[in-house]
Design an enzyme around this catalytic site. Structure first.
Site, PDB file in Angstrom:
ATOM      1  N   GLY A  36     -22.723  58.552  50.067  1.00  0.00           N
ATOM      2  CA  GLY A  36     -21.605  58.791  49.154  1.00  0.00           C
ATOM      3  C   GLY A  36     -21.034  57.507  48.613  1.00  0.00           C
ATOM      4  O   GLY A  36     -19.818  57.379  48.429  1.00  0.00           O
ATOM      5  N   SER A  38     -21.337  56.082  45.666  1.00  0.00           N
ATOM      6  CA  SER A  38     -21.189  55.943  44.215  1.00  0.00           C
ATOM      7  C   SER A  38     -19.740  55.996  43.761  1.00  0.00           C
ATOM      8  O   SER A  38     -19.453  55.806  42.574  1.00  0.00           O
ATOM      9  CB  SER A  38     -21.998  57.031  43.492  1.00  0.00           C
ATOM     10  OG  SER A  38     -21.526  58.319  43.852  1.00  0.00           O
ATOM     11  N   GLY A  42     -16.745  55.218  49.817  1.00  0.00           N
ATOM     12  CA  GLY A  42     -18.131  54.795  49.967  1.00  0.00           C
ATOM     13  C   GLY A  42     -18.470  53.562  49.153  1.00  0.00           C
ATOM     14  O   GLY A  42     -19.123  52.636  49.648  1.00  0.00           O
ATOM     15  N   ASP A  88     -28.982  63.733  48.394  1.00  0.00           N
ATOM     16  CA  ASP A  88     -28.088  64.877  48.233  1.00  0.00           C
ATOM     17  C   ASP A  88     -27.902  65.501  49.606  1.00  0.00           C
ATOM     18  O   ASP A  88     -28.809  66.173  50.121  1.00  0.00           O
ATOM     19  CB  ASP A  88     -28.694  65.886  47.252  1.00  0.00           C
ATOM     20  CG  ASP A  88     -27.811  67.100  47.027  1.00  0.00           C
ATOM     21  OD1 ASP A  88     -26.765  67.217  47.701  1.00  0.00           O
ATOM     22  OD2 ASP A  88     -28.162  67.937  46.172  1.00  0.00           O
ATOM     23  N   ASN A 115     -20.509  58.928  55.189  1.00  0.00           N
ATOM     24  CA  ASN A 115     -19.250  59.014  54.449  1.00  0.00           C
ATOM     25  C   ASN A 115     -19.198  60.140  53.417  1.00  0.00           C
ATOM     26  O   ASN A 115     -18.135  60.685  53.160  1.00  0.00           O
ATOM     27  CB  ASN A 115     -18.997  57.674  53.742  1.00  0.00           C
ATOM     28  CG  ASN A 115     -17.969  57.778  52.649  1.00  0.00           C
ATOM     29  OD1 ASN A 115     -16.770  57.832  52.890  1.00  0.00           O
ATOM     30  ND2 ASN A 115     -18.446  57.813  51.398  1.00  0.00           N
ATOM     31  N   TYR A 192     -13.432  83.516  53.636  1.00  0.00           N
ATOM     32  CA  TYR A 192     -13.488  82.076  53.342  1.00  0.00           C
ATOM     33  C   TYR A 192     -12.134  81.520  52.911  1.00  0.00           C
ATOM     34  O   TYR A 192     -11.421  82.110  52.113  1.00  0.00           O
ATOM     35  CB  TYR A 192     -14.500  81.833  52.225  1.00  0.00           C
ATOM     36  CG  TYR A 192     -14.646  80.381  51.815  1.00  0.00           C
ATOM     37  CD1 TYR A 192     -15.373  79.491  52.588  1.00  0.00           C
ATOM     38  CD2 TYR A 192     -14.066  79.915  50.638  1.00  0.00           C
ATOM     39  CE1 TYR A 192     -15.538  78.164  52.213  1.00  0.00           C
ATOM     40  CE2 TYR A 192     -14.226  78.586  50.240  1.00  0.00           C
ATOM     41  CZ  TYR A 192     -14.956  77.716  51.038  1.00  0.00           C
ATOM     42  OH  TYR A 192     -15.115  76.400  50.648  1.00  0.00           O
TER      43      TYR A 192
END
Length: 263
Positions: A36, A38, A42, A88, A115, A192
């Site tokens: 992570g 980008s 991170g 991913d 992260n 949920y």
């Protein structure tokens, strides 16, 4: 605020920066993976590690954004050793591909910083038909760690330097479903709750780190495993929330910190 400047036993406070915390550290010869990387925490982690001489591999889902961060780091730190690889975390196939390519490269691995994550998303299933937050925040990192831990053990033995695995969790682990992790209801759309599901995935991060630390110690491996709460920081982790909800989430985190301090 005085609260965020109050120093703890480490000598640092909530307002300390990564550069301040790592000041004087020479990471030359070390290799790290930051997932992570980008954006947000991170990208800052990758930048400061590179600043300290660490060879950084940025595991990113968005390669365009990842390359932009890499270019920004190299512009600021021309001597930086930083690379990007597609990863991913919501796809177990992607995780396996990343780990295979990294291992095949023959590179050592001293630091694994798990992260990457998503937060409070609408109910969604991953490519593997698993609730997205649990899949991304926990299962992807669990598999990644499992696939890379032997490389880390080998690196620690050969370099005679302790390896470190860090799971970025959250104080939100305290606010999961009442029964904790709902292993039998992970994909229950009707029951949920986006925030409880996020807390569930963060609780899993902590349990993973705790059990991993126990097993590594039992094996005599020179690797530590820890989880942490990074604090309330406005990053694009709030992208699934409205502006108001995003700001409310930060203030909620602050108040929860007050709650923890009072206990």
């Amino acid at each position: 605020m005085w609260l965020f400047k109050r120093k703890g036993p480490s000598g640092f406070s909530s307002s300390s920066t990564a550069e301040e915390v790592t000041n004087g550290i020479n990471g030359s010869g070390l290799t790290a993976i930051v997932t992570g990387a980008s954006s947000g925490i991170g990208s800052e982690t990758a930048r400061v590690l590179a600043l300290r001489g660490v060879n950084v591999t940025m595991g990113v889902r968005n390669m365009v954004a990842g390359k932009q961060v890499k270019e920004a780091i190299l512009k600021e730190i021309p001597s930086a050793k930083v690379d990007t690889m597609e990863l991913d975390l919501s796809s177990l196939t992607s995780v396996r591909k990343f780990a295979s390519e990294f291992t095949s490269s023959g590179r050592p691995l001293n630091l694994l910083i798990n992260n990457a994550g998503v937060m409070a998303t609408p109910f969604t299933l991953s490519k593997d038909n698993i609730e997205l937050q649990f899949a991304t925040n926990h299962l992807g990192h669990f598999l990644l760690t499992h696939l890379l831990v032997e490389t880390m053990k080998k690196t620690a033995r050969e370099m005679k330097r302790e390896g470190r695995i860090v799971n970025v969790s959250s104080v939100a682990h305290r606010f999961t479903y009442s029964e904790g992790i709902r292993f039998n209801k992970l994909n229950d759309k009707e029951g949920y709750n986006s925030w409880a599901a996020y807390g569930q995935s963060k609780l899993a991060n902590i349990l993973h780190a705790n059990e991993l630390a126990r097993r590594l110690k039992e094996d005599g491996a020179q690797i530590t495993a820890n989880s942490l709460h990074p604090g309330s920081i406005m990053t694009n982790l709030f992208r699934h929330l409205g502006v108001f909800e995003g700001k409310l989430g930060v203030f909620e985190g602050i108040f929860r910190c007050f709650d923890l301090m009072s206990q």
